[in-house]
Design an enzyme around this catalytic site. Structure first.
Site, PDB file in Angstrom:
ATOM      1  N   VAL A   1     -12.164 -57.770  34.089  1.00  0.00           N
ATOM      2  CA  VAL A   1     -11.092 -56.782  33.886  1.00  0.00           C
ATOM      3  C   VAL A   1     -10.354 -57.006  32.565  1.00  0.00           C
ATOM      4  CG1 VAL A   1     -10.748 -56.360  36.324  1.00  0.00           C
ATOM      5  CG2 VAL A   1      -9.468 -58.193  35.213  1.00  0.00           C
ATOM      6  N   GLY A   2     -10.688 -58.060  31.833  1.00  0.00           N
ATOM      7  CA  GLY A   2     -10.019 -58.268  30.547  1.00  0.00           C
ATOM      8  C   GLY A   2     -10.507 -59.530  29.869  1.00  0.00           C
ATOM      9  N   ASN A   3     -10.304 -59.612  28.568  1.00  0.00           N
ATOM     10  CA  ASN A   3     -10.665 -60.787  27.786  1.00  0.00           C
ATOM     11  C   ASN A   3      -9.398 -61.498  27.334  1.00  0.00           C
ATOM     12  OD1 ASN A   3     -13.423 -60.417  27.911  1.00  0.00           O
ATOM     13  ND2 ASN A   3     -13.437 -59.046  26.135  1.00  0.00           N
ATOM     14  N   GLY A   4      -9.363 -62.792  27.497  1.00  0.00           N
ATOM     15  CA  GLY A   4      -8.248 -63.587  27.007  1.00  0.00           C
ATOM     16  C   GLY A   4      -8.684 -64.453  25.846  1.00  0.00           C
ATOM     17  N   THR A   5      -7.726 -65.099  25.237  1.00  0.00           N
ATOM     18  CA  THR A   5      -8.050 -65.969  24.104  1.00  0.00           C
ATOM     19  C   THR A   5      -8.904 -67.139  24.542  1.00  0.00           C
ATOM     20  OG1 THR A   5      -5.943 -65.365  23.119  1.00  0.00           O
ATOM     21  CG2 THR A   5      -7.046 -67.292  22.218  1.00  0.00           C
ATOM     22  N   TYR A   6      -8.603 -67.692  25.724  1.00  0.00           N
ATOM     23  CA  TYR A   6      -9.312 -68.874  26.192  1.00  0.00           C
ATOM     24  C   TYR A   6     -10.399 -68.538  27.207  1.00  0.00           C
ATOM     25  CZ  TYR A   6      -5.504 -71.382  23.994  1.00  0.00           C
ATOM     26  OH  TYR A   6      -4.610 -71.871  23.082  1.00  0.00           O
ATOM     27  N   GLY A   7     -10.613 -67.287  27.471  1.00  0.00           N
ATOM     28  CA  GLY A   7     -11.633 -66.932  28.436  1.00  0.00           C
ATOM     29  C   GLY A   7     -11.441 -65.512  28.914  1.00  0.00           C
TER      30      GLY A   7
ATOM     31  N   LYS B   1      -8.520 -66.154  36.418  1.00  0.00           N
ATOM     32  CA  LYS B   1      -8.568 -66.432  34.982  1.00  0.00           C
ATOM     33  C   LYS B   1      -9.497 -67.628  34.784  1.00  0.00           C
ATOM     34  CE  LYS B   1      -4.660 -66.509  32.812  1.00  0.00           C
ATOM     35  NZ  LYS B   1      -3.378 -66.972  32.229  1.00  0.00           N
TER      36      LYS B   1
ATOM     37  N   ASP C   1       7.894 -63.418  27.339  1.00  0.00           N
ATOM     38  CA  ASP C   1       6.911 -62.396  26.973  1.00  0.00           C
ATOM     39  C   ASP C   1       6.978 -61.214  27.920  1.00  0.00           C
ATOM     40  OD1 ASP C   1       5.026 -61.395  25.276  1.00  0.00           O
ATOM     41  OD2 ASP C   1       3.329 -62.293  26.295  1.00  0.00           O
TER      42      ASP C   1
END
Length: 1308
Positions: free
Chosen positions: A31-37, A54, A153
């Protein structure tokens, strides 16, 4: 579902002890891309419950941060408004690879608030939904803040919704710095649009602090995002937004449809001072949060909205069978939306495709089977036909094979031919490239040889000049020693020769003086002058001159020997403007010992023609020294003025200087004269055999960085007391000027005020040549006979001067507001001082509707403050007869005489101002002014500062002179004090609209050269405001006029070359009266430079430097006089560490040359002698690139101290990078232009206001507020006129000018 990790403290968490997720959770889709995975939708195997998982790679560097995040989630996620933490797992990887950490959290199937807003019609939620979401966010923040946790944030992407419209916060605490749920981090601070000002300040300044109330600011921005679809400044680059958020006022809602409760809530959240921002507990009691409909109604409304948006997304996605995250997931995942909570079984889409494939295969197999059955039946019925059919098919197959083979061979043949052609073409290209390379190498070698040859030639020339300078410096030293030895003897001789009863105001050296009594240097100068006169002067050929000796400096008017004897022995005059019939005063200044004199060939032989401006001997208390009416006619009507060249060195004139008169039968040395329209205009017939002195001032707006006190102490002195019934007013004038000039910066050589060598210019000492130290101490008056007819003007080409002394003549200073024509402007009555604008107050009012004959201050009239004595000598403007041409290109005529001796009353000239293209800027509608009027008070008594005019014995004759008034114009002489009406600056604009953006401008005489995106034009400011096109289809970025060199320096063209245009060629493009000029090329380039960004013209002594900023280098050129007559390379500094955007040159203490340049990183210096480069000032508190605005050298600092302006700040540093003042100049807003003006002030043009500040302290002196935001750009300035342009949408521009009060210029 229990937590698989034991509840230990942070230090006790052992990641290796976490369980493997196999058999507990399984991944469904990304469902999404993160910086660390990546972030996955996951499912609990046993219960089928959905979860957000995550997945991160565990490295040694991040292990502690991961432990801290797990601990935070375990402690604080158990709240209804925070996504619940379920547990953590470790998925082991083969040796050599990092293990994977699975963080399992509550899954929010409805997506984020950002998703919801993007899928809403109009990109805006209803106010009830916004209030509900804000209340839920506040409750979650209250929980975190109560446990001393700052979310850091808060934004729409981190506020998620469940299927039941519950609001959940994610990504808080340390995780805000570690990763972004459903999105990647763009920079080290993430996207800054939601960040509070104090958080940004903390990033810029480590000493700054903030607290949990930064989350309140982010909540306010999120509320605007829900109301308008995006946060403020989202269309800007993140770093630009990061810069503007702390500097802009708090954002507001754009639309007026929202309730007052909502707008008040946002205003309360967005208080810039975080200490004044309310905490979460108070905001929960705010009416917008408290007074809501029932939660059930809002949640039902939100659920319906979520379902509708999911259906829309489902229609868009029905053709897609698989989903995979992309790198742009943080921007686009909201568009995709969250999948339904009714799960597709993994592999379902694969099964569907497989089923379709099997159906298709079955269909094709059944058709093939039918064809085979038909063939068998036919074979049984007719065997022969079947055989024939088989043979036919076989033959057909053979033919098809042959055709196929032929096609293949043909294709192969074509491919071979194509390959051959390509090889030939490639070979030809290689040969062409080699030929080009050889040709380029040959040209490069030729260029290098030519460059070396030029370098050697220039080196030899510089060595010759250096040797001449050294010889003349030694010669000057010897002259100084001789003068010191003879000074006492000369004073004694003077006292013996001049008896008290025979004293005259002017000293005439005639045949009675014994030449042996003169010092050796005076005799040598006289001999050289006589030789020059005989060789060069046409006047000497036409009229024989007697060899009257020139007086020595020591033979001055009688003065007390004590104070005068303490004057430094070697002094030099203020540098004058060379030209025919100039009125010059030798203001003497101590010459510094390190002065490099100019070559003797220029200093001794190029003596300019001079007229006499005589001084009274009023300092002698003896009444016998007062001049009598029988004074020589040569002494009458002369005007004393100070040369106000901003590059000249002299202090203000002495109230009691000595005076000499050259006998009327001796002509001064003759040099090639500057035959301009200004000079020819003054060839007027005069009564009494005397010719009015002409005052022309040289100026260059780019060089006005010197101490104004040295240049503005204009002393108004009469020529003769015997013809001066109003002599008392002159004493008052002198006192008034003296009071308005700082004594420490303008030492006046008088018995009561001794000259101090250390009181020198602020710019590094600019010692003049010894020609001025000797020759210009003699102030000469050339008499003309009564019957001498005025000389006709020469052809247009002669109007431009090739004199190396003149920088640019400021013939006008009334700036087109009813000023005299150029020819008459420099006559003694019309203009007795080069800085007329600086001592008179002119206000041009509305030019639209003016009453008929207003005699006093009003619309359409120019009010010049004068005393009654000066009224008598006022000369009105001379009509030049060329009504359609600008004054800078028109010949001038002799003034006509009025038998009554008075300027007759004329009709009101309101229509004339309209015809000149001037309109009120509307100063009372477009600009609102807030000015500290204290700075505009005059520096003397209550009287106004008068315009210096001819008075005395010649006053009656001059009163009879008047000029033909330009059609419809009026100069209203009003002796009453109108200062109260003209204390504040005035803004006017020209009606002409330019189709393209104005980039630069420069004054050429009275008129304005305007450079735009599309060409060069001339704005006729003296006439009807007409615009003449000079050069088209070429971009002009920067320009400067050097009238004395007949040059216009520009950065122009697509490649930004440094081009030099000849003014005579430009003038002929308007007049078309000189075919010879038309045949010549009108411009040339300086060097072979392209990509010029900025340049500066700097004058030191008689040397004009041109400093040029290129892409990664700085070039320094110097003007080489005839026979070269061009700018020649002086120094080059390549491979600079920073790209220069702004450049300037300084001479430290008159000795060391340094290049100062500004870049996007800060300000830097290059030592010209050694070539060493170092940083002067780097604004470390600004992490992004800066925009340098100006480099301003402070007065009285010998070129060592400066004000550096960049962004919206300015700092005071010296040339070695040391901060010299604990003051930071702070503009009210980001200026688009910053400029130093001659009143020792700086101006900043912003979109909302024009600010005027003191250059010494940064103190705000005045503000002009715009009624609406507009982009303004500084163009140029002269005296009290400042020109700037406005750029409107579509690129159209207009020229404005601001008239500062002249009294403030005199009141330094």
């Amino acid at each position: 579902m229990g937590d698989p990790a034991p509840a230990r403290s942070l230090d006790d968490i052992d990641l290796s002890a976490l369980r493997d997720p196999a058999g507990i959770f399984e991944l469904v889709e990304v469902v999404g891309n993160g910086t660390y995975g990546q972030v996955y939708k996951g499912r609990h195997v046993k219960t089928g419950q959905l979860a957000a998982i995550k997945v991160m790679d565990v490295t040694e560097d991040e292990e502690e941060e991961i432990k801290q995040e797990i601990n935070m989630l375990k402690k604080y996620s158990h709240h209804r408004n925070i996504a619940t933490y379920y547990g953590a797992f470790i998925k082991k990887s083969p040796p050599g690879n990092d293990d994977q950490l699975w963080l399992v959290m509550e899954f929010c199937g409805a997506g984020s608030v950002t998703d919801l807003v993007k899928n809403t019609k109009g990109n805006a939620l209803k106010e009830d939904c916004i209030a509900y979401i804000c209340r839920e966010i506040l409750r979650g923040l209250a929980h975190l803040h109560a446990h001393k946790v700052i979310h850091r944030d808060i934004k729409g992407q981190n506020v998620l919704l469940t299927e039941n419209a519950e609001v959940k916060l994610v990504d808080f605490g340390v995780s805000a710095q570690l990763d972004r749920t459903v999105g990647r981090r763009n920079t080290f601070i993430g996207t800054p649009y939601w960040m509070a000002p104090e958080v940004i300040a903390c990033d810029e300044n480590p000493d700054a602090t903030y607290d949990y109330r930064s989350d309140i600011w982010s909540l306010g921005i999120t509320a605007i995002e829900m109301a308008e679809g995006a946060p403020p400044l989202c269309d800007m680059h993140p770093m630009r937004a990061l810069f503007l958020i702390p500097r802009n006022p708090p954002p507001r809602l754009k639309s007026k449809k929202w309730s007052k409760k909502f707008t008040d809530f946002i205003d309360t959240c967005l208080i810039k001072t975080y200490l004044s921002r309310p905490p979460t507990e108070q905001l929960l009691k705010f009416p917008f949060i408290r007074d809501q409909p029932t939660e059930r109604q809002v949640r039902i409304q939100l659920k319906d909205h979520i379902d509708r948006s999911r259906k829309k997304r489902g229609e868009k996605e029905e053709t897609e069978y698989e989903y995979s995250g992309s790198e742009e997931e943080d921007d686009s995942h909201g568009e995709e939306g969250e999948p339904s909570s009714i799960m597709n079984v993994p592999g379902e889409s694969t099964l569907r495709r497989e089923f379709l494939r099997l159906q298709q295969e079955n269909k094709s197999n059944s058709e093939a089977l039918k064809q085979q059955q038909q063939l068998q039946q036919q074979q049984q019925r007719d065997p022969e036909a079947h055989i024939k059919h088989l043979l036919h098919q076989r033959q057909r197959r053979i033919e098809e094979q042959k055709e196929e083979r032929r096609r293949v061979e043909e294709q192969q043949r074509r491919e071979r031919e194509q390959r051959k052609l390509q090889e030939k073409e490639q070979q030809r290209r290689l040969e062409d490239m080699q030929a080009l390379r050889r040709e380029e190498e040959r040209r490069q070698a030729e260029r290098e040889q030519e460059y070396k040859r030029k370098q050697l030639e220039e080196q030899r020339q510089s060595e010759r000049l250096q040797r001449q300078l050294q010889q003349e410096h030694a010669y000057l030293k010897s002259l100084q020693q001789q003068q010191q030895q003879q000074q006492l003897q000369k004073q004694q001789q003077q006292q013996q020769q001049i008896l008290p009863g025979d004293r005259k105001p002017l000293y005439h050296y005639g045949r009675g003086i014994n030449p042996a009594d003169k010092p050796a240097w005076a005799r040598e100068v006289e001999e050289r002058a006589r030789m020059n006169k005989q060789q060069n002067s046409p006047l000497a050929k036409a009229k024989p001159s007697s060899a009257g000796p020139e007086p020595p400096i020591s033979q001055a008017s009688p003065s007390p020997p004590g104070p005068l004897s303490q004057t430094p022995p070697m002094q030099r005059p203020v540098e004058p403007q060379e030209g025919p019939h100039k009125s010059l005063v030798a203001h003497r200044v101590p010459l510094k010992p390190y002065a490099a004199p100019v070559p003797r060939s220029q200093s001794l032989q190029d003596q300019p023609t001079r007229n006499l401006a005589a001084f009274p001997a009023s300092h002698d208390p003896d009444p016998a020294a007062v001049p009598t009416p029988t004074a020589t006619p040569s002494a009458r009507g002369a005007v004393i003025r100070q040369n106000s060249d901003p590059t000249s060195e002299g202090p203000g004139p002495s109230p009691n200087p000595p005076s000499w008169v050259r006998p009327d039968n001796e002509a001064p040395p003759k040099v090639p004269q500057r035959t301009s329209s200004i000079a020819t205009a003054l060839n007027t017939s005069g009564a009494g055999g005397s010719r009015p002195a002409q005052a022309v001032r040289a100026s260059n707006p780019d060089l006005r960085r010197s101490d104004p006190g040295w240049e503005r102490s204009d002393s108004v002195l009469p020529a003769s007391h015997g013809h001066l019934p109003q002599a008392g007013s002159l004493e008052r004038n002198r006192n008034r000027v003296g009071a308005s000039t700082k004594l420490d910066s303008s030492p006046v050589l008088s018995p009561g005020n001794k000259a101090k060598p250390e009181d020198h210019r602020s710019r590094p000492g600019r010692p003049a040549s010894y020609k001025r130290a000797i020759g210009e101490d003699f102030v000469l008056l050339k008499e003309r006979t009564l019957d001498e007819a005025p000389k006709p003007p020469k052809k247009a080409m002669d109007y431009s001067s090739s004199s190396e002394e003149v920088e640019s003549s400021e013939e006008e200073e009334e700036e087109g507001d009813g000023e005299p024509s150029e020819g008459s402007r420099d006559t003694p009555g019309g203009r007795s001082d080069g800085d007329t604008d600086s001592v008179s107050t002119m206000v041009v009012h509305d030019v639209e509707e003016i009453s008929g004959t207003q005699p006093s201050y009003g619309g359409g009239t120019m009010v010049v403050q004068r005393t009654p004595e000066e009224e008598r000598s006022l000369l009105l403007a001379d009509s030049n007869g060329y009504t359609n041409l600008p004054d800078v290109v028109q010949p001038s005529h002799s003034p006509t005489e009025n038998s009554k001796g008075q300027s007759p009353p004329t009709k009101d000239g309101g229509s004339d101002y309209q015809s000149r293209g001037l309109v009120k800027a509307p100063g009372k509608s477009s600009f609102t002014m807030f000015v500290d009027l204290g700075i505009y008070q005059p520096g003397g008594s209550g009287d106004t500062i008068p315009i210096t005019a001819l008075v005395g014995g010649e006053g009656g004759r001059l009163d009879q002179l008047q000029f033909d008034v330009r059609k419809g114009s009026v100069v209203n002489v009003n002796p009453t004090n109108t200062r109260a009406h003209s204390e504040t600056p005035e803004i006017r604009k020209y009606k002409k609209r330019f189709n393209s953006e104005i980039l630069c401008a420069a004054l050429w005489g009275v008129n304005l050269l305007v450079g735009t995106e599309n060409g060069l034009m001339l704005l006729d400011r003296s006439g009807q405001g007409k615009v003449y096109g000079l050069i088209g289809r070429r971009r002009f970025q920067q320009m400067d006029v050097l009238e004395g060199l007949n040059l216009l320096i520009t950065i122009s063209g697509k490649r930004n070359k440094l081009r030099v245009y000849y003014l005579s060629w430009l003038r002929n493009k308007i007049l078309h009266n000189d075919p010879e000029v038309e045949k010549k090329q009108g411009w040339t380039t300086v060097g072979d430079m392209e990509g010029c960004g900025h340049y500066r013209v700097v004058k030191y002594e008689r040397i004009k430097f041109l400093v040029i900023a290129l892409k990664n280098s700085v070039e320094v050129y110097a003007w080489a006089p005839k026979p070269y007559h061009k700018f020649m390379a002086f120094k080059s500094f390549a491979d600079l560490p920073h790209r220069p955007l702004l450049v300037d040159l300084t001479v430290e203490e008159g000795q060391r040359l340094k290049v100062i340049y500004g870049s996007s990183a800060g300000f830097h210096a290059v030592d010209v002698d050694s070539g060493n480069s170092y940083d002067i000032y780097i604004p470390v508190h600004i992490q992004s690139q800066i925009t340098p605005h100006a480099i301003i050298f402070l007065p009285n600092t010998d070129g060592m101290e400066m004000l550096l302006c960049y962004e919206d700040e300015g700092v005071y540093v010296n040339t070695y990078g040391r901060i010299i003042k604990d003051v930071v100049l702070q503009w009210g807003e980001m200026p688009t232009s910053v400029a130093y003006i001659c009143s020792n002030q700086i101006m900043g043009w912003g979109e909302k206001a024009i600010e005027i500040r003191s250059v010494e302290t940064g103190h705000l002196d005045g503000v002009f507020m715009h009624k609406r935001a507009q982009r303004l750009k500084f163009l140029c300035e002269r005296n009290d006129k400042v020109f700037f342009a406005s750029v409107r949408s579509g690129g159209s521009s207009q020229v404005y000018f601001m008239t500062l009060n002249r009294n403030c210029i005199m009141n330094w």
